[in-house]
Motif scaffolding. Structure first.
Motif, PDB file in Angstrom:
ATOM      1  N   ILE A   6       1.677  -5.067 -10.842  1.00 16.58           N
ATOM      2  CA  ILE A   6       0.306  -5.371 -10.427  1.00 16.58           C
ATOM      3  C   ILE A   6       0.064  -6.839 -10.766  1.00 16.58           C
ATOM      4  O   ILE A   6       0.061  -7.232 -11.927  1.00 16.58           O
ATOM      5  N   ASP A   7      -0.145  -7.634  -9.742  1.00 14.55           N
ATOM      6  CA  ASP A   7      -0.300  -9.078  -9.906  1.00 14.55           C
ATOM      7  C   ASP A   7      -1.786  -9.430  -9.932  1.00 14.55           C
ATOM      8  O   ASP A   7      -2.432  -9.500  -8.895  1.00 14.55           O
ATOM      9  N   LEU A   8      -2.326  -9.667 -11.120  1.00 15.49           N
ATOM     10  CA  LEU A   8      -3.732 -10.051 -11.267  1.00 15.49           C
ATOM     11  C   LEU A   8      -3.904 -11.554 -11.421  1.00 15.49           C
ATOM     12  O   LEU A   8      -5.015 -12.041 -11.570  1.00 15.49           O
ATOM     13  N   GLU A  25      -5.405 -11.789   3.536  1.00 18.69           N
ATOM     14  CA  GLU A  25      -6.808 -11.866   3.160  1.00 18.69           C
ATOM     15  C   GLU A  25      -7.392 -10.533   2.700  1.00 18.69           C
ATOM     16  O   GLU A  25      -8.102 -10.470   1.715  1.00 18.69           O
ATOM     17  N   LYS A  26      -7.101  -9.440   3.402  1.00 19.71           N
ATOM     18  CA  LYS A  26      -7.701  -8.162   3.050  1.00 19.71           C
ATOM     19  C   LYS A  26      -6.835  -7.348   2.090  1.00 19.71           C
ATOM     20  O   LYS A  26      -7.347  -6.620   1.249  1.00 19.71           O
ATOM     21  N   GLU A  27      -5.534  -7.488   2.196  1.00 16.93           N
ATOM     22  CA  GLU A  27      -4.614  -6.642   1.433  1.00 16.93           C
ATOM     23  C   GLU A  27      -4.258  -7.283   0.097  1.00 16.93           C
ATOM     24  O   GLU A  27      -3.132  -7.681  -0.150  1.00 16.93           O
ATOM     25  N   ASN A  28      -5.253  -7.381  -0.793  1.00 17.51           N
ATOM     26  CA  ASN A  28      -4.999  -7.977  -2.098  1.00 17.51           C
ATOM     27  C   ASN A  28      -5.739  -7.210  -3.185  1.00 17.51           C
ATOM     28  O   ASN A  28      -6.582  -6.363  -2.917  1.00 17.51           O
ATOM     29  N   ILE A  29      -5.403  -7.510  -4.435  1.00 17.09           N
ATOM     30  CA  ILE A  29      -5.951  -6.771  -5.569  1.00 17.09           C
ATOM     31  C   ILE A  29      -7.459  -6.976  -5.707  1.00 17.09           C
ATOM     32  O   ILE A  29      -8.186  -6.064  -6.110  1.00 17.09           O
ATOM     33  N   LYS A  38      -8.154  -0.029   0.354  1.00 19.01           N
ATOM     34  CA  LYS A  38      -7.620   1.175  -0.287  1.00 19.01           C
ATOM     35  C   LYS A  38      -6.302   0.826  -0.956  1.00 19.01           C
ATOM     36  O   LYS A  38      -5.582  -0.066  -0.496  1.00 19.01           O
ATOM     37  N   ILE A  39      -5.959   1.580  -1.990  1.00 19.79           N
ATOM     38  CA  ILE A  39      -4.721   1.299  -2.706  1.00 19.79           C
ATOM     39  C   ILE A  39      -3.501   1.415  -1.802  1.00 19.79           C
ATOM     40  O   ILE A  39      -2.545   0.665  -1.930  1.00 19.79           O
ATOM     41  N   GLU A  40      -3.552   2.321  -0.835  1.00 17.73           N
ATOM     42  CA  GLU A  40      -2.436   2.482   0.094  1.00 17.73           C
ATOM     43  C   GLU A  40      -2.192   1.217   0.915  1.00 17.73           C
ATOM     44  O   GLU A  40      -1.081   0.947   1.360  1.00 17.73           O
ATOM     45  N   ASP A  41      -3.252   0.435   1.144  1.00 21.74           N
ATOM     46  CA  ASP A  41      -3.125  -0.792   1.928  1.00 21.74           C
ATOM     47  C   ASP A  41      -2.644  -1.968   1.083  1.00 21.74           C
ATOM     48  O   ASP A  41      -2.120  -2.940   1.612  1.00 21.74           O
ATOM     49  N   VAL A  42      -2.846  -1.878  -0.221  1.00 22.60           N
ATOM     50  CA  VAL A  42      -2.531  -2.995  -1.100  1.00 22.60           C
ATOM     51  C   VAL A  42      -1.111  -2.905  -1.664  1.00 22.60           C
ATOM     52  O   VAL A  42      -0.447  -3.916  -1.860  1.00 22.60           O
ATOM     53  N   ILE A  43      -0.606  -1.700  -1.900  1.00 24.15           N
ATOM     54  CA  ILE A  43       0.745  -1.535  -2.433  1.00 24.15           C
ATOM     55  C   ILE A  43       1.770  -1.891  -1.358  1.00 24.15           C
ATOM     56  O   ILE A  43       1.711  -1.393  -0.249  1.00 24.15           O
ATOM     57  N   ILE A  48      13.552  -5.690  -4.018  1.00 25.42           N
ATOM     58  CA  ILE A  48      14.087  -5.681  -5.378  1.00 25.42           C
ATOM     59  C   ILE A  48      14.335  -4.228  -5.797  1.00 25.42           C
ATOM     60  O   ILE A  48      13.429  -3.408  -5.760  1.00 25.42           O
ATOM     61  N   GLY A  49      15.535  -3.896  -6.203  1.00 25.43           N
ATOM     62  CA  GLY A  49      15.887  -2.542  -6.587  1.00 25.43           C
ATOM     63  C   GLY A  49      15.064  -1.986  -7.740  1.00 25.43           C
ATOM     64  O   GLY A  49      14.839  -2.688  -8.724  1.00 25.43           O
ATOM     65  N   GLY A  50      14.558  -0.770  -7.602  1.00 29.19           N
ATOM     66  CA  GLY A  50      13.784  -0.113  -8.650  1.00 29.19           C
ATOM     67  C   GLY A  50      12.323  -0.480  -8.664  1.00 29.19           C
ATOM     68  O   GLY A  50      11.535   0.121  -9.378  1.00 29.19           O
ATOM     69  N   VAL A  51      11.921  -1.483  -7.904  1.00 29.53           N
ATOM     70  CA  VAL A  51      10.509  -1.892  -7.829  1.00 29.53           C
ATOM     71  C   VAL A  51      10.007  -1.456  -6.462  1.00 29.53           C
ATOM     72  O   VAL A  51      10.157  -2.146  -5.482  1.00 29.53           O
ATOM     73  N   ASP A  52       9.413  -0.294  -6.399  1.00 32.56           N
ATOM     74  CA  ASP A  52       9.036   0.295  -5.121  1.00 32.56           C
ATOM     75  C   ASP A  52       7.912   1.297  -5.356  1.00 32.56           C
ATOM     76  O   ASP A  52       7.927   2.002  -6.347  1.00 32.56           O
ATOM     77  N   PRO A  53       6.947   1.381  -4.433  1.00 27.63           N
ATOM     78  CA  PRO A  53       5.836   2.317  -4.649  1.00 27.63           C
ATOM     79  C   PRO A  53       6.207   3.777  -4.460  1.00 27.63           C
ATOM     80  O   PRO A  53       5.414   4.648  -4.748  1.00 27.63           O
ATOM     81  N   ASN A  54       7.387   4.080  -3.964  1.00 28.95           N
ATOM     82  CA  ASN A  54       7.756   5.482  -3.730  1.00 28.95           C
ATOM     83  C   ASN A  54       8.755   5.970  -4.738  1.00 28.95           C
ATOM     84  O   ASN A  54       9.671   5.392  -5.092  1.00 28.95           O
TER      85      ASN A  54
END
Length: 54
Positions: A6-8, A25-29, A38-43, A48-54
């Protein structure tokens, strides 16, 4: 094990470091936190291996 980054940081260095654009513009934290996105639009997936929302 999967990792969710999560990049803040306003500059979005973690985002760009993972090969993603931080200029969507819209798909950010920020829009997620204020309820415009929605979180589904932002993730986003990364190559990079192992870094994935699924």
């Amino acid at each position: 094990m999967n990792i969710l980054v999560i990049d803040l940081d306003p500059q979005g260095n973690a985002t760009t470091g993972l090969g993603k654009s931080n200029s969507l513009e819209k798909e950010n934290i920020y829009n997620l936190l204020i309820g415009r996105s929605k979180i589904e639009d932002v993730i986003k997936k990364t190559i990079i291996g192992g870094v994935d929302p699924n």
